[in-house]
Design a protein around this motif. Structure first.
Motif, PDB file in Angstrom:
ATOM      1  N   LYS A   9       6.440  51.424 -25.956  1.00  0.00           N
ATOM      2  CA  LYS A   9       6.353  50.015 -25.585  1.00  0.00           C
ATOM      3  C   LYS A   9       7.524  49.217 -26.162  1.00  0.00           C
ATOM      4  O   LYS A   9       8.108  48.377 -25.472  1.00  0.00           O
ATOM      5  CB  LYS A   9       5.025  49.428 -26.076  1.00  0.00           C
ATOM      6  CG  LYS A   9       3.809  49.941 -25.314  1.00  0.00           C
ATOM      7  CD  LYS A   9       2.534  49.269 -25.812  1.00  0.00           C
ATOM      8  CE  LYS A   9       1.332  49.720 -24.996  1.00  0.00           C
ATOM      9  NZ  LYS A   9       0.078  49.056 -25.447  1.00  0.00           N
ATOM     10  N   ALA A  12      10.639  50.112 -24.218  1.00  0.00           N
ATOM     11  CA  ALA A  12      10.651  49.503 -22.891  1.00  0.00           C
ATOM     12  C   ALA A  12      11.028  48.025 -22.964  1.00  0.00           C
ATOM     13  O   ALA A  12      11.844  47.535 -22.174  1.00  0.00           O
ATOM     14  CB  ALA A  12       9.280  49.667 -22.227  1.00  0.00           C
ATOM     15  N   GLN A  83       8.543  48.527 -14.329  1.00  0.00           N
ATOM     16  CA  GLN A  83       7.350  48.653 -15.167  1.00  0.00           C
ATOM     17  C   GLN A  83       6.247  49.408 -14.450  1.00  0.00           C
ATOM     18  O   GLN A  83       5.587  50.269 -15.039  1.00  0.00           O
ATOM     19  CB  GLN A  83       6.871  47.250 -15.552  1.00  0.00           C
ATOM     20  CG  GLN A  83       5.563  47.194 -16.305  1.00  0.00           C
ATOM     21  CD  GLN A  83       4.363  47.083 -15.348  1.00  0.00           C
ATOM     22  OE1 GLN A  83       3.375  47.805 -15.506  1.00  0.00           O
ATOM     23  NE2 GLN A  83       4.440  46.224 -14.361  1.00  0.00           N
ATOM     24  N   THR A  87       4.851  52.920 -15.835  1.00  0.00           N
ATOM     25  CA  THR A  87       3.451  52.983 -16.247  1.00  0.00           C
ATOM     26  C   THR A  87       2.716  54.063 -15.483  1.00  0.00           C
ATOM     27  O   THR A  87       1.891  54.796 -16.039  1.00  0.00           O
ATOM     28  CB  THR A  87       2.775  51.618 -16.017  1.00  0.00           C
ATOM     29  OG1 THR A  87       3.431  50.627 -16.817  1.00  0.00           O
ATOM     30  CG2 THR A  87       1.310  51.659 -16.406  1.00  0.00           C
ATOM     31  N   LEU A  94       2.791  49.044 -19.815  1.00  0.00           N
ATOM     32  CA  LEU A  94       4.026  48.410 -20.283  1.00  0.00           C
ATOM     33  C   LEU A  94       4.157  46.978 -19.767  1.00  0.00           C
ATOM     34  O   LEU A  94       5.247  46.409 -19.811  1.00  0.00           O
ATOM     35  CB  LEU A  94       5.245  49.220 -19.820  1.00  0.00           C
ATOM     36  CG  LEU A  94       5.316  50.670 -20.297  1.00  0.00           C
ATOM     37  CD1 LEU A  94       6.522  51.361 -19.678  1.00  0.00           C
ATOM     38  CD2 LEU A  94       5.390  50.728 -21.814  1.00  0.00           C
ATOM     39  N   THR A  98       7.228  44.481 -21.109  1.00  0.00           N
ATOM     40  CA  THR A  98       8.191  44.101 -20.068  1.00  0.00           C
ATOM     41  C   THR A  98       8.246  42.592 -19.914  1.00  0.00           C
ATOM     42  O   THR A  98       9.331  42.009 -19.744  1.00  0.00           O
ATOM     43  CB  THR A  98       7.812  44.748 -18.732  1.00  0.00           C
ATOM     44  OG1 THR A  98       7.714  46.169 -18.904  1.00  0.00           O
ATOM     45  CG2 THR A  98       8.839  44.448 -17.670  1.00  0.00           C
TER      46      THR A  98
END
Length: 203
Positions: A9, A12, A83, A87, A94, A98
Motif C-alpha cells: 500500500k 502504491a 488501482q 487490486t 489500494l 491511491t
C-alpha cells in the motif's frame, strides 16, 4: 502477511504520488510555450502598470486553469484504472493509498507547473522591463495572481477518482482477494490420462 500488505500500500501510494507530481514539469513547460502574454507600460519609477488593458492580461492564468482541469480529469481516471487492475491482480485494496497519492501528487504537480512556467519567463520579462524607457509598452511575464488555481488539479482528480470508485461500489464490481485467486488459478491437465487415448467403448 500484514507487513507485506502495508508495504504494498505504501509503495502504491508513493508511485502514484511520484508519477503525478512529475507531470507538473512538462505541463509548466507547455504553459510557458502556449500561454499568451499581456502588455504592460513601464512607469518612471521602473514599475509597470496594466496599460493598455486587454483580455490577454488574464489569458495566461486562464490557460493554466484549463490545463489543470484537463490534468485532473486524466490523472484521476488513469489512477483509478491502475488501482483497479492492481487490486484485482494482487487482492490488496489500494483505493485509499491511491487516493492519498493522487491528492498530494496533483497538488505538488500544480505547484511545480507554476514554478516552471513562471521561472522560464522571469528572466526575459525582467530583462525587457529593465531596458525599457518610461512609457514603453513591453510584454508581461507569466504570473499566477489567483493562487486558488493551484487547487484545481487535485480537486478535479479527487472528484474524478471518487466518481469511478462510487460507480464500482454501486455496481458491486469492486475487486477482492477472491478475484486475485481466481485470476491466478490455471487449469491442470492430466497428461497421464491424455496419453492413454480415448476410453474403450463397452458393447
Amino acid at each position: 502477511m500484514a507487513d507485506a500488505v502495508t508495504e504494498r500500500k505504501i509503495a502504491a501510494g508513493a508511485v502514484v504520488f511520484g508519477c503525478v507530481a512529475l507531470l507538473g514539469a512538462p505541463l509548466g513547460l507547455l504553459w510557458w510555450l502556449i500561454a499568451p502574454r499581456g502588455q504592460v507600460t513601464v512607469t518612471t519609477g521602473g514599475t509597470t502598470v496594466f496599460y493598455p488593458l486587454s483580455e490577454t492580461v488574464f489569458a495566461g492564468e486562464g490557460y493554466y486553469a484549463l490545463m489543470m482541469l484537463v490534468a485532473g480529469l486524466l490523472t484521476g481516471y488513469l489512477a483509478y484504472l491502475a488501482q483497479y487492475s492492481s487490486t484485482r491482480r494482487h487482492g490488496v485494496d489500494l483505493r485509499m493509498p491511491t487516493l492519498l497519492g493522487i491528492s498530494a501528487g496533483a497538488l505538488a504537480g500544480a505547484v511545480l507547473a507554476w514554478v516552471v512556467g513562471v521561472g522560464l519567463d522571469v528572466f526575459s520579462a525582467s530583462g525587457a522591463q529593465s531596458f525599457a524607457a518610461p512609457g514603453d509598452v513591453v510584454e508581461q511575464g507569466l504570473s499566477l495572481r489567483s493562487h486558488s488555481a493551484l487547487l484545481l488539479w487535485p480537486f478535479v482528480a479527487i472528484l474524478q477518482y471518487g466518481l469511478f470508485d462510487a460507480v464500482s461500489l454501486w455496481r458491486g464490481d469492486l475487486p477482492t482477494a477472491e478475484d486475485a485467486r481466481t485470476d491466478t488459478v490455471e487449469p491442470v491437465h492430466d497428461e497421464a490420462d491424455n496419453s492413454r487415448g480415448p476410453a474403450p467403448v463397452e458393447r
